[in-house]
Structure formats: structure tokens, C-alpha cells
Design a protein around this motif. Structure first.
Motif, PDB file in Angstrom:
ATOM      1  N   GLY A  43     -92.050  46.038 -66.537  1.00  0.00           N
ATOM      2  CA  GLY A  43     -91.507  47.345 -65.605  1.00  0.00           C
ATOM      3  C   GLY A  43     -90.841  46.858 -64.464  1.00  0.00           C
ATOM      4  N   ARG A  44     -90.176  47.958 -63.885  1.00  0.00           N
ATOM      5  CA  ARG A  44     -89.471  47.733 -62.631  1.00  0.00           C
ATOM      6  C   ARG A  44     -90.524  47.213 -61.388  1.00  0.00           C
ATOM      7  N   SER A  63     -86.853  50.836 -66.471  1.00  0.00           N
ATOM      8  CA  SER A  63     -86.853  51.541 -65.399  1.00  0.00           C
ATOM      9  C   SER A  63     -86.267  52.937 -65.486  1.00  0.00           C
ATOM     10  N   SER A  65     -85.419  54.868 -62.972  1.00  0.00           N
ATOM     11  CA  SER A  65     -85.030  55.195 -61.497  1.00  0.00           C
ATOM     12  C   SER A  65     -84.016  54.227 -61.159  1.00  0.00           C
ATOM     13  N   LYS A  66     -84.045  52.822 -61.493  1.00  0.00           N
ATOM     14  CA  LYS A  66     -83.117  51.846 -61.118  1.00  0.00           C
ATOM     15  C   LYS A  66     -82.493  51.042 -62.122  1.00  0.00           C
ATOM     16  N   THR A  75     -81.287  46.385 -68.161  1.00  0.00           N
ATOM     17  CA  THR A  75     -82.415  47.792 -67.555  1.00  0.00           C
ATOM     18  C   THR A  75     -81.928  48.559 -68.932  1.00  0.00           C
ATOM     19  N   ASN A  77     -84.623  52.223 -70.312  1.00  0.00           N
ATOM     20  CA  ASN A  77     -85.450  53.419 -69.900  1.00  0.00           C
ATOM     21  C   ASN A  77     -86.843  53.371 -70.376  1.00  0.00           C
TER      22      ASN A  77
END
Length: 162
Positions: A43-44, A63, A65-66, A75, A77
């Protein structure tokens, strides 16, 4: 192989205020040995605690959000996207979910193995490794390390995935 790798203290504590709440020499040896040359999904928040992709591994950060754009780091979702990406970019490599709490909860039903380090330490925390049904797993104590802080490596293999 799709696995999960985690270390937790008594009470299943894995973190406190976005940090791993211990620094035990030698404790991360198993993590390095198993994950080097393979894929780790995290995770982020876990990624931001480390701050960079770990050497010798492909890192997939989950993530919403980033986005992280550095060498050997992707990255996505969600964990489904992470697994699809891992299969696409390196189908021959093992996959290790490596934190944090939400990633472990989501991955628990799909992993074949859990590589756990149980740390004999009472510590305050706000992030925890999820409960799991021990009867669904075969447990093998790989090593017990005694020192100022003792810990043991346990490999859990899902009974229906052998």
C-alpha cells in the motif's frame, strides 16, 4: 506463487503512526531473502514509510490518491490490478504482499503462503495484522531467534493450495 510476508509483535501490531515500531538487527533477513528478485505489492503508506523501491525487486504500490514514477515501481488502484500487472510484466516471478493492514486484509483470501515473523515484543500500535483461521493453514516454524528481542519465522501454507 502468491504469498504474503509480514512481521508483527504481540497483539498482531504491525505499525504505529505510519511506522514499523521496532528496529531489530537481523529481523528483516528473511524478507530480503524471499523477496529479492521477485515482486512486492504494498500500500501507499507502507511505500511512503520506506520512501523508495527496494533494490532487486519490482514494486507495485496500491494507491487511489498518488502515483509513483520511479524505476522498478508501478502504481495501481487495487490489488486485482496489481496482480494483473505482475502477471503481465513478470509472470515467472513470485508475488509477495508486503503491507500494510488493508492490503493484508484484502490479500488474505488469495494467498497460498504466509511468511510471518512473530516478534516477542509488547508494543503500542495502531495498525494490526488481520486475524486468520489457523485451521485453514499448516504452520511450519522455520527458525527461532533468541536475543534482546526474540522472534520466530513461521511459514503458513494454505491447506487447500498445497
Amino acid at each position: 506463487m502468491i504469498g504474503l510476508i509480514a512481521a508483527f509483535a504481540k497483539g498482531r501490531v504491525i505499525g504505529s503512526r505510519g511506522r514499523i515500531p521496532w528496529n531489530i538487527p537481523g529481523e528483516q533477513t528473511r524478507f530480503r531473502k524471499l523477496t529479492t528478485g521477485n515482486i512486492i505489492i504494498m500500500g501507499r503508506i507502507s511505500y511512503e514509510e520506506i520512501g523508495y523501491p527496494l533494490p532487486g525487486r519490482i514494486t507495485i504500490v496500491v494507491s487511489t490518491s498518488k502515483s509513483f514514477s520511479v524505476e522498478n515501481c508501478y502504481t495501481v488502484n487495487n490489488i486485482d490490478e496489481a496482480l494483473k500487472l505482475a502477471e503481465k510484466i513478470a509472470p515467472e516471478k513470485d508475488i509477495y504482499f508486503s503491507g500494510g493492514e488493508q492490503i493484508y486484509k484484502k490479500a488474505m483470501d488469495i494467498v497460498e503462503k504466509m511468511y510471518i515473523t512473530e516478534i516477542d515484543l509488547d508494543i503500542e500500535g495502531d495498525t494490526f495484522f488481520p486475524e486468520f483461521r489457523a485451521e485453514e493453514w499448516d504452520a511450519d516454524i522455520v527458525a527461532e531467534i533468541n536475543g534482546d528481542v526474540s522472534y520466530r519465522y513461521i511459514t503458513y501454507t494454505r491447506k487447500d493450495k498445497k
